[in-house]
Every structure is written in C-alpha cells, then in structure tokens.
Design a protein around this motif. Structure first.
Motif, PDB file in Angstrom:
ATOM      1  N   ALA A  90      33.160  32.588   5.603  1.00 21.03           N
ATOM      2  CA  ALA A  90      33.035  31.413   4.741  1.00 21.03           C
ATOM      3  C   ALA A  90      31.580  30.998   4.586  1.00 21.03           C
ATOM      4  CB  ALA A  90      33.856  30.266   5.318  1.00 21.03           C
ATOM      5  N   LEU A  91      30.829  31.007   5.668  1.00 16.63           N
ATOM      6  CA  LEU A  91      29.430  30.586   5.606  1.00 16.63           C
ATOM      7  C   LEU A  91      28.567  31.612   4.885  1.00 16.63           C
ATOM      8  CD1 LEU A  91      29.001  28.985   9.145  1.00 16.63           C
ATOM      9  CD2 LEU A  91      29.430  27.861   6.944  1.00 16.63           C
ATOM     10  N   MET A  92      28.946  32.889   4.955  1.00 14.46           N
ATOM     11  CA  MET A  92      28.229  33.909   4.184  1.00 14.46           C
ATOM     12  C   MET A  92      28.422  33.672   2.693  1.00 14.46           C
ATOM     13  SD  MET A  92      28.917  36.853   2.255  1.00 14.46           S
ATOM     14  CE  MET A  92      30.334  37.743   2.897  1.00 14.46           C
ATOM     15  N   LEU A  93      29.658  33.422   2.294  1.00  8.71           N
ATOM     16  CA  LEU A  93      29.937  33.152   0.880  1.00  8.71           C
ATOM     17  C   LEU A  93      29.220  31.894   0.414  1.00  8.71           C
ATOM     18  CD1 LEU A  93      33.747  33.985   0.867  1.00  8.71           C
ATOM     19  CD2 LEU A  93      31.956  35.318  -0.251  1.00  8.71           C
ATOM     20  N   LYS A  94      29.196  30.883   1.262  1.00  3.68           N
ATOM     21  CA  LYS A  94      28.526  29.632   0.890  1.00  3.68           C
ATOM     22  C   LYS A  94      27.018  29.840   0.766  1.00  3.68           C
ATOM     23  CE  LYS A  94      28.635  24.679   1.857  1.00  3.68           C
ATOM     24  NZ  LYS A  94      27.237  24.395   1.523  1.00  3.68           N
ATOM     25  N   ALA A  95      26.450  30.647   1.657  1.00  9.77           N
ATOM     26  CA  ALA A  95      25.012  30.909   1.598  1.00  9.77           C
ATOM     27  C   ALA A  95      24.640  31.619   0.298  1.00  9.77           C
ATOM     28  CB  ALA A  95      24.579  31.741   2.801  1.00  9.77           C
ATOM     29  N   LEU A  96      25.464  32.549  -0.149  1.00  9.11           N
ATOM     30  CA  LEU A  96      25.204  33.242  -1.405  1.00  9.11           C
ATOM     31  C   LEU A  96      25.430  32.313  -2.597  1.00  9.11           C
ATOM     32  CD1 LEU A  96      26.781  36.750  -0.708  1.00  9.11           C
ATOM     33  CD2 LEU A  96      24.357  36.230  -0.972  1.00  9.11           C
ATOM     34  N   ARG A  97      26.483  31.517  -2.534  1.00  7.40           N
ATOM     35  CA  ARG A  97      26.756  30.581  -3.637  1.00  7.40           C
ATOM     36  C   ARG A  97      25.633  29.563  -3.780  1.00  7.40           C
ATOM     37  NH1 ARG A  97      28.823  25.348  -3.873  1.00  7.40           N
ATOM     38  NH2 ARG A  97      29.973  24.812  -5.767  1.00  7.40           N
ATOM     39  N   ASP A  98      25.109  29.086  -2.665  1.00 16.62           N
ATOM     40  CA  ASP A  98      24.086  28.048  -2.681  1.00 16.62           C
ATOM     41  C   ASP A  98      22.674  28.611  -2.845  1.00 16.62           C
ATOM     42  OD1 ASP A  98      26.123  26.255  -2.349  1.00 16.62           O
ATOM     43  OD2 ASP A  98      25.752  25.901  -0.222  1.00 16.62           O
ATOM     44  N   LEU A  99      22.542  29.923  -2.993  1.00 17.90           N
ATOM     45  CA  LEU A  99      21.229  30.523  -3.199  1.00 17.90           C
ATOM     46  C   LEU A  99      20.561  29.872  -4.407  1.00 17.90           C
ATOM     47  CD1 LEU A  99      19.410  32.885  -2.151  1.00 17.90           C
ATOM     48  CD2 LEU A  99      20.470  34.292  -3.930  1.00 17.90           C
ATOM     49  N   SER A 100      19.324  29.447  -4.233  1.00 16.15           N
ATOM     50  CA  SER A 100      18.627  28.724  -5.301  1.00 16.15           C
ATOM     51  C   SER A 100      18.183  29.625  -6.445  1.00 16.15           C
ATOM     52  CB  SER A 100      17.409  27.995  -4.726  1.00 16.15           C
ATOM     53  OG  SER A 100      16.526  28.915  -4.101  1.00 16.15           O
ATOM     54  N   LYS A 101      18.309  30.935  -6.274  1.00 17.47           N
ATOM     55  CA  LYS A 101      17.936  31.894  -7.313  1.00 17.47           C
ATOM     56  C   LYS A 101      19.189  32.330  -8.080  1.00 17.47           C
ATOM     57  CE  LYS A 101      14.249  31.705  -4.736  1.00 17.47           C
ATOM     58  NZ  LYS A 101      13.529  32.811  -4.134  1.00 17.47           N
ATOM     59  N   PRO A 102      19.044  32.730  -9.333  1.00 16.30           N
ATOM     60  CA  PRO A 102      20.184  33.280 -10.066  1.00 16.30           C
ATOM     61  C   PRO A 102      20.746  34.497  -9.335  1.00 16.30           C
ATOM     62  CG  PRO A 102      18.343  32.854 -11.545  1.00 16.30           C
ATOM     63  CD  PRO A 102      17.817  32.675 -10.160  1.00 16.30           C
ATOM     64  N   ILE A 119      32.212  38.207  -5.992  1.00 16.18           N
ATOM     65  CA  ILE A 119      31.966  38.018  -7.424  1.00 16.18           C
ATOM     66  C   ILE A 119      31.993  36.538  -7.766  1.00 16.18           C
ATOM     67  CG2 ILE A 119      32.858  38.445  -9.746  1.00 16.18           C
ATOM     68  CD1 ILE A 119      34.020  41.083  -8.676  1.00 16.18           C
ATOM     69  N   SER A 120      32.893  35.809  -7.144  1.00 18.05           N
ATOM     70  CA  SER A 120      33.092  34.395  -7.476  1.00 18.05           C
ATOM     71  C   SER A 120      31.919  33.511  -7.091  1.00 18.05           C
ATOM     72  CB  SER A 120      34.369  33.874  -6.803  1.00 18.05           C
ATOM     73  OG  SER A 120      35.510  34.549  -7.296  1.00 18.05           O
ATOM     74  N   VAL A 121      31.110  33.933  -6.133  1.00 17.41           N
ATOM     75  CA  VAL A 121      29.952  33.121  -5.755  1.00 17.41           C
ATOM     76  C   VAL A 121      28.715  33.478  -6.576  1.00 17.41           C
ATOM     77  CG1 VAL A 121      30.808  32.767  -3.414  1.00 17.41           C
ATOM     78  CG2 VAL A 121      29.223  34.652  -3.861  1.00 17.41           C
ATOM     79  N   CYS A 122      28.839  34.466  -7.466  1.00 19.83           N
ATOM     80  CA  CYS A 122      27.730  34.831  -8.335  1.00 19.83           C
ATOM     81  C   CYS A 122      27.724  33.956  -9.585  1.00 19.83           C
ATOM     82  CB  CYS A 122      27.830  36.311  -8.720  1.00 19.83           C
ATOM     83  SG  CYS A 122      27.584  37.449  -7.331  1.00 19.83           S
ATOM     84  N   ASP A 123      26.553  33.805 -10.169  1.00 19.50           N
ATOM     85  CA  ASP A 123      26.428  32.982 -11.367  1.00 19.50           C
ATOM     86  C   ASP A 123      27.001  33.672 -12.589  1.00 19.50           C
ATOM     87  OD1 ASP A 123      25.051  31.312  -9.647  1.00 19.50           O
ATOM     88  OD2 ASP A 123      23.103  32.110 -10.221  1.00 19.50           O
ATOM     89  N   ALA A 124      26.973  34.984 -12.620  1.00 22.74           N
ATOM     90  CA  ALA A 124      27.525  35.784 -13.711  1.00 22.74           C
ATOM     91  C   ALA A 124      27.896  37.138 -13.135  1.00 22.74           C
ATOM     92  CB  ALA A 124      26.513  35.935 -14.849  1.00 22.74           C
ATOM     93  N   ALA A 125      28.783  37.844 -13.835  1.00 21.69           N
ATOM     94  CA  ALA A 125      29.212  39.153 -13.362  1.00 21.69           C
ATOM     95  C   ALA A 125      29.392  40.090 -14.552  1.00 21.69           C
ATOM     96  CB  ALA A 125      30.512  39.044 -12.574  1.00 21.69           C
ATOM     97  N   ILE A 126      28.763  41.239 -14.493  1.00 17.06           N
ATOM     98  CA  ILE A 126      28.909  42.272 -15.497  1.00 17.06           C
ATOM     99  C   ILE A 126      29.743  43.382 -14.867  1.00 17.06           C
ATOM    100  CG2 ILE A 126      27.736  43.774 -17.129  1.00 17.06           C
ATOM    101  CD1 ILE A 126      26.979  40.801 -17.366  1.00 17.06           C
ATOM    102  N   ALA A 127      30.875  43.720 -15.493  1.00 13.47           N
ATOM    103  CA  ALA A 127      31.803  44.683 -14.895  1.00 13.47           C
ATOM    104  C   ALA A 127      31.886  45.958 -15.719  1.00 13.47           C
ATOM    105  CB  ALA A 127      33.189  44.067 -14.772  1.00 13.47           C
ATOM    106  N   VAL A 128      31.998  47.061 -15.039  1.00 16.92           N
ATOM    107  CA  VAL A 128      32.146  48.347 -15.692  1.00 16.92           C
ATOM    108  C   VAL A 128      33.595  48.523 -16.141  1.00 16.92           C
ATOM    109  CG1 VAL A 128      32.722  49.614 -13.563  1.00 16.92           C
ATOM    110  CG2 VAL A 128      31.594  50.798 -15.449  1.00 16.92           C
ATOM    111  N   GLU A 129      33.777  49.171 -17.283  1.00 18.43           N
ATOM    112  CA  GLU A 129      35.126  49.460 -17.778  1.00 18.43           C
ATOM    113  C   GLU A 129      35.916  50.229 -16.723  1.00 18.43           C
ATOM    114  OE1 GLU A 129      34.090  50.030 -22.568  1.00 18.43           O
ATOM    115  OE2 GLU A 129      34.349  51.767 -21.239  1.00 18.43           O
TER     116      GLU A 129
END
Length: 266
Positions: A90-102, A119-129
C-alpha cells in the motif's frame, strides 16, 4: 541506482525510465520489488533533474500481479505479518501516486491484480494492442483490497464493482472505456505514443506541474491512513476464510477450486 528487480535510467531531458525486470515471472510483484519501488519513488521525488517518469515492464508483460513465492509466504504468515506485508504494498503504491513528477505507464502487455494497481497510480497509461487486464483475486478466495483505493479512484466505483467481484478479464478497449488506460497503440507505435504523452510536460513549470497534480489528488476521495488501514484489515479478514485456503491451494495445485462448477470454463 542499482537494484535487483527494477532498473532506472535518466536521459538528458530528465525522463526517467523505470522498468520492472522480472520478465521470467512476468514482472510479478515480489517483496523485494515492492521495497525497491518504494525506495526509487523517494529517490525520483528528490531528484530535481527528473521531469517525468515512464513505468514499464521488461519482456512481454507489464505486471502479472503477486509473485507465486510471495503468495506462498503469505499462506504460512500470521495475521500481523500479512498486514505488515500488505502495508508495504500500500505504501509503495501511495509513494508512486504521490510522486511530484508526471508518471506515465508504458503498458507493454498483460496486467493483473497488483499490475492494475500500478497502472492506476500513474497519471496516464499507454497500452499496447492485445494487452489483457483483470482483478483476479476473487478467483483465489481473496479480494483486491490493498490496491482498491487507487483502482476505484481510477476507473470509478461501478466498474470497480463489476471487475473486482467477477475477476473477469478485459481487453484494451474496455480498459480505455473505463479510464484505466488513456490510449491504445500497435506495438511498433508504443514508444512514439509514450513520447507524445510526456512531451507537453517540458513546456510546463515543474513546480506548477507538481502543484496541479497535488490539487487533482486533493479533489479526489482521500487515500489516507484510515482508508489504507481499513483495506489491510479487510484483506487480513479474507485471508482467514476457508475459501481463501481452498482458492490458494487450488491455484498452487493447478486445479479448479471447489466453488467452480465442473461444467464451467472458469
């Protein structure tokens, strides 16, 4: 930055490539990987030269969820040990979500369970077909508790309810429809699409980007200590049910659990 399960490199523009490097295990989350991702999130947050971060997986998978050996360790663990391990996730996911960089996910293949959480803690996600996704925990008699605040915030409560309860797999078109991924591209166009996603950030003030990201999180439902502790407790409760024991045993023995009807394809 030297790590065992991940790699990090920063180009001259300040784009950090953060790669999960357990391709033989489909980049499944181990205890060590969770600790290393937490550590690197802190390092990237403090590095003023870093303008954006791209998270991806080595090989053909993005992240297949929890590591098999990590799962086996949880079977023998006490309730307190399970909560402590889930708290690290949980704290790993929170650390990535709260990252001040995109933070942009380069989704190069399948993502299940904890992979959907990443993927959910990222600001955007580009997925391969052709990528496949799923919250598959209920197939094991468990629930996607630790990742739930981030996934529900990303795809909404209705979609979360549907996929978290059924454990059904879904494709990139559905992932885009529910907001999990931003764009779908052919494999040969993946890097170009990621580049197009991060380029606009270089025209924006880094401090303003960080402030805008914090604002967006402040407007969303809070993911605070109270919420995290609630999810950890619910997960620990589920681990202690007979169905969890049956589900994990069936998974390790490569058989269907007792609740699956013999004439179904589940």
């Amino acid at each position: 930055m030297n790590f065992e399960t991940i790699s990090v490199s920063v180009d001259r523009r300040g784009v950090a490539a953060l790669t999960l490097r357990r391709h033989a295990q489909h980049n499944a989350l181990s205890g060590l990987m969770i600790r290393e991702l937490t550590a690197v999130a802190g390092l990237l947050a403090e590095d003023r030269a870093v303008r954006a971060v791209v998270l991806t997986g080595e090989g053909e998978s993005f992240c297949a969820g929890g590591d098999l050996n990590w799962m086996k360790e949880q079977i023998a663990a006490t309730r307190e040990e399970r909560i402590a391990e889930a708290r690290r996730l949980a704290l790993m996911l929170k650390a990535l979500r709260d990252l001040s960089k995109p933070l942009v996910a380069r989704v190069n293949g399948q993502a299940y369970g904890g992979g959907v959480g990443l993927i959910s803690v990222c600001d955007a996600a580009i997925a391969v077909e052709g990528a496949r996704f799923g919250l598959t925990e209920t197939r094991l008699g468990l629930i996607p508790a630790t990742i739930s605040p981030y996934v529900a915030a990303r795809i909404g409560p209705v979609a979360f309810l549907r996929f978290a309860t059924s454990a059904r797999l879904f494709d990139t078109a559905v992932a885009r429809d529910i907001g999990l991924v931003s764009r779908i591209v052919a494999p040969e166009a993946l890097d170009e699409a990621v580049e197009a996603e991060i380029t606009p950030y270089f025209a924006a003030s880094p401090n303003a980007v960080a402030a805008a990201k914090a604002l967006a999180h402040a407007l969303a439902p809070p993911i605070d200590d109270k919420v995290i502790e609630m999810t950890l407790t619910r997960l620990a409760d589920t681990w202690e049910t007979p169905e969890a024991g049956e589900g994990i045993s069936a998974f390790l023995e490569k058989r269907k659990p007792g609740w699956v009807l013999a004439d179904t394809k589940a």
